[in-house]
Design a protein around this motif. Structure first.
Motif, PDB file in Angstrom:
ATOM      1  N   LEU A 255      15.120  43.548 118.148  1.00 18.91           N
ATOM      2  CA  LEU A 255      15.020  42.310 118.910  1.00 18.91           C
ATOM      3  C   LEU A 255      14.012  41.362 118.267  1.00 18.91           C
ATOM      4  CD1 LEU A 255      14.854  43.265 122.716  1.00 18.91           C
ATOM      5  CD2 LEU A 255      16.752  42.250 121.476  1.00 18.91           C
ATOM      6  N   PRO A 256      14.372  40.106 118.011  1.00 17.69           N
ATOM      7  CA  PRO A 256      13.370  39.134 117.581  1.00 17.69           C
ATOM      8  C   PRO A 256      12.260  39.063 118.623  1.00 17.69           C
ATOM      9  CG  PRO A 256      15.586  38.235 117.352  1.00 17.69           C
ATOM     10  CD  PRO A 256      15.722  39.527 118.105  1.00 17.69           C
ATOM     11  N   GLU A 257      11.036  38.895 118.162  1.00 14.53           N
ATOM     12  CA  GLU A 257       9.894  38.971 119.075  1.00 14.53           C
ATOM     13  C   GLU A 257       9.979  37.967 120.215  1.00 14.53           C
ATOM     14  OE1 GLU A 257       7.713  41.478 120.234  1.00 14.53           O
ATOM     15  OE2 GLU A 257       7.669  41.706 118.061  1.00 14.53           O
ATOM     16  N   MET A 258      10.488  36.762 119.936  1.00 14.52           N
ATOM     17  CA  MET A 258      10.570  35.762 120.998  1.00 14.52           C
ATOM     18  C   MET A 258      11.558  36.184 122.080  1.00 14.52           C
ATOM     19  SD  MET A 258       9.361  33.144 122.319  1.00 14.52           S
ATOM     20  CE  MET A 258       8.266  32.706 120.959  1.00 14.52           C
ATOM     21  N   LYS A 259      12.697  36.767 121.663  1.00 14.14           N
ATOM     22  CA  LYS A 259      13.660  37.260 122.652  1.00 14.14           C
ATOM     23  C   LYS A 259      13.052  38.396 123.472  1.00 14.14           C
ATOM     24  CE  LYS A 259      18.240  36.185 120.830  1.00 14.14           C
ATOM     25  NZ  LYS A 259      19.550  36.755 120.416  1.00 14.14           N
ATOM     26  N   ASN A 260      12.286  39.241 122.814  1.00 12.88           N
ATOM     27  CA  ASN A 260      11.640  40.351 123.505  1.00 12.88           C
ATOM     28  C   ASN A 260      10.633  39.850 124.539  1.00 12.88           C
ATOM     29  OD1 ASN A 260      10.681  43.200 123.837  1.00 12.88           O
ATOM     30  ND2 ASN A 260       8.842  42.345 122.912  1.00 12.88           N
ATOM     31  N   VAL A 261       9.867  38.828 124.179  1.00 15.97           N
ATOM     32  CA  VAL A 261       8.889  38.259 125.111  1.00 15.97           C
ATOM     33  C   VAL A 261       9.600  37.650 126.322  1.00 15.97           C
ATOM     34  CG1 VAL A 261       7.186  36.418 125.408  1.00 15.97           C
ATOM     35  CG2 VAL A 261       7.103  37.873 123.374  1.00 15.97           C
ATOM     36  N   LYS A 262      10.719  36.971 126.071  1.00 16.87           N
ATOM     37  CA  LYS A 262      11.491  36.388 127.176  1.00 16.87           C
ATOM     38  C   LYS A 262      11.992  37.481 128.112  1.00 16.87           C
ATOM     39  CE  LYS A 262      13.168  32.216 124.826  1.00 16.87           C
ATOM     40  NZ  LYS A 262      14.368  31.501 124.332  1.00 16.87           N
ATOM     41  N   LEU A 263      12.522  38.565 127.526  1.00 14.39           N
ATOM     42  CA  LEU A 263      13.007  39.676 128.334  1.00 14.39           C
ATOM     43  C   LEU A 263      11.869  40.305 129.134  1.00 14.39           C
ATOM     44  CD1 LEU A 263      15.451  41.513 128.985  1.00 14.39           C
ATOM     45  CD2 LEU A 263      14.734  42.962 127.074  1.00 14.39           C
ATOM     46  N   TYR A 264      10.702  40.407 128.520  1.00 17.92           N
ATOM     47  CA  TYR A 264       9.540  40.993 129.198  1.00 17.92           C
ATOM     48  C   TYR A 264       9.114  40.125 130.382  1.00 17.92           C
ATOM     49  CZ  TYR A 264       5.456  43.990 129.523  1.00 17.92           C
ATOM     50  OH  TYR A 264       4.524  44.903 129.959  1.00 17.92           O
ATOM     51  N   ALA A 265       9.156  38.806 130.191  1.00 17.70           N
ATOM     52  CA  ALA A 265       8.789  37.879 131.269  1.00 17.70           C
ATOM     53  C   ALA A 265       9.755  38.000 132.444  1.00 17.70           C
ATOM     54  CB  ALA A 265       8.771  36.447 130.741  1.00 17.70           C
ATOM     55  N   ILE A 266      11.043  38.123 132.142  1.00 18.94           N
ATOM     56  CA  ILE A 266      12.034  38.303 133.208  1.00 18.94           C
ATOM     57  C   ILE A 266      11.774  39.611 133.948  1.00 18.94           C
ATOM     58  CG2 ILE A 266      14.487  38.635 133.687  1.00 18.94           C
ATOM     59  CD1 ILE A 266      15.064  36.860 131.238  1.00 18.94           C
ATOM     60  N   GLY A 267      11.434  40.656 133.194  1.00 17.30           N
ATOM     61  CA  GLY A 267      11.129  41.949 133.812  1.00 17.30           C
ATOM     62  C   GLY A 267       9.932  41.878 134.739  1.00 17.30           C
ATOM     63  N   MET A 268       8.894  41.132 134.341  1.00 17.35           N
ATOM     64  CA  MET A 268       7.717  40.971 135.206  1.00 17.35           C
ATOM     65  C   MET A 268       8.100  40.291 136.513  1.00 17.35           C
ATOM     66  SD  MET A 268       4.416  40.004 132.819  1.00 17.35           S
ATOM     67  CE  MET A 268       5.094  38.420 132.335  1.00 17.35           C
ATOM     68  N   PHE A 269       8.962  39.280 136.417  1.00 18.36           N
ATOM     69  CA  PHE A 269       9.399  38.572 137.623  1.00 18.36           C
ATOM     70  C   PHE A 269      10.159  39.506 138.554  1.00 18.36           C
ATOM     71  CE2 PHE A 269      12.821  36.299 139.840  1.00 18.36           C
ATOM     72  CZ  PHE A 269      12.064  35.450 140.635  1.00 18.36           C
ATOM     73  N   TYR A 270      11.094  40.283 138.004  1.00 15.72           N
ATOM     74  CA  TYR A 270      11.871  41.225 138.815  1.00 15.72           C
ATOM     75  C   TYR A 270      10.971  42.268 139.463  1.00 15.72           C
ATOM     76  CZ  TYR A 270      16.699  39.874 137.816  1.00 15.72           C
ATOM     77  OH  TYR A 270      17.894  39.220 137.771  1.00 15.72           O
ATOM     78  N   ASN A 271       9.977  42.762 138.716  1.00 15.65           N
ATOM     79  CA  ASN A 271       9.088  43.793 139.249  1.00 15.65           C
ATOM     80  C   ASN A 271       8.298  43.305 140.451  1.00 15.65           C
ATOM     81  OD1 ASN A 271       9.586  46.114 137.732  1.00 15.65           O
ATOM     82  ND2 ASN A 271       8.290  45.433 136.053  1.00 15.65           N
ATOM     83  N   LEU A 272       7.854  42.063 140.386  1.00 16.43           N
ATOM     84  CA  LEU A 272       6.956  41.560 141.426  1.00 16.43           C
ATOM     85  C   LEU A 272       7.699  40.902 142.578  1.00 16.43           C
ATOM     86  CD1 LEU A 272       3.946  41.389 142.057  1.00 16.43           C
ATOM     87  CD2 LEU A 272       3.925  39.118 141.044  1.00 16.43           C
TER      88      LEU A 272
END
Length: 282
Positions: A72-89
């Motif tokens: 995964l390109p790092e920027m795509k990975n960061v975007k996915l991580y941000a979405i995951g944080m939103f879902y978690n909280l």
């Protein structure tokens, strides 16, 4: 569906119970005054450090993705991580951030679910191991009259010695595929947890806490460990309850402690909210 609803109901119930216990033990007016008097400059710096810590956490996860052949390109990975944080909280009763990442990556990149689950589980486990290690570090410099079953100092020594080989053994038994990246992934875990600890320190500075900083930070690490457990919504209530229950043992002001915990949650919430503005495309 019924099982998910029951889990959500239990989380809401435990969150409400924890908050009820917290607000019955503190002076809410005093706590609110403490929050109002906080220094916004220190809080902004604390928020910036927290955001940076999440970037390091995302990089750690991407290391594990590369171990299973997912490039995964790092920027795509960061975007996915941000979405995951939103879902978690914000969507605790649904699929959750980690589950969503596994679902999406399996759907788009056809990586087996088992491998994806191993990556996200190890990502959590590595961060938790470093969190515990830092907690035991602070135990060594706490001067607390606690001698049961062993003194705080020797418990800290035991934890510091036991965690590295214990984590290595778990890796050897269950995560052999990721063995080669232990140094780099653990390094990013230290960057992530270290920055969050420093972020917590800046929040204390914003509240005017200049003495007994170590006890506050120690309980912060304990509460962070407790909040990892999926018992309440986003860890709300659990973290604050730890501070309230611990204040008489470590000599901290419970109103300041709860104010500190709520401000840290606010920073976490604002950071996680960024995920709602992000879209991930394969």
């Amino acid at each position: 569906m019924i099982k998910k609803r029951l889990k959500l109901f239990l989380k809401i119930l435990l969150t409400g119970l924890a908050l009820y216990l917290v607000f019955n033990k503190i002076d809410t007016k005093t706590t609110w005054k403490v929050i109002q008097a906080s220094n916004p400059g220190w809080l902004f710096l604390a928020w910036m450090l927290f955001v940076i810590s999440k970037f390091f956490s995302a990089i750690r996860l991407n290391i594990y993705f590369k171990d299973i052949g997912l490039q995964l390109p790092e920027m795509k990975n960061v975007k996915l991580y941000a979405i995951g944080m939103f879902y978690n909280l914000f969507l605790p009763g649904g699929i959750g951030g980690d589950g969503y990442k596994v679902y999406l990556l399996n759907k788009i990149h056809k990586i087996p679910v088992k491998q994806l689950l191993s990556a996200v589980l190890l990502d959590r486990g590595n961060g938790l191991a470093v969190l515990l290690w830092l907690m035991f570090c602070l135990m060594l410099i706490l001067n607390l009259p606690w001698d049961f079953p062993v003194s705080m100092f020797w418990l800290g020594i035991l934890g510091l010695v036991a965690i590295p080989p214990g984590f290595y053994l778990v890796m050897l038994l269950f995560f052999k595929q990721f063995m080669g990246t232990i140094p780099s992934s653990t390094g990013f875990s230290f960057l992530n947890q270290g920055l969050q600890l420093f972020s917590a320190y800046l929040i204390l500075m914003s509240l005017g806490v200049q003495e007994q900083v170590i006890p506050y930070l120690f309980i912060f690490l304990v509460s962070s460990t407790v909040s990892v457990l999926p018992l309440t919504i986003g860890g709300v209530g659990a973290r604050e309850l730890v501070f309230v229950l611990a204040h008489e043992y470590v000599g901290i002001d419970q109103n300041v402690a709860v104010a500190f915990s709520l401000l840290f949650f606010l920073i976490s919430m604002l950071t996680s909210l960024s995920g709602v503005f992000v879209k991930y495309k394969g």
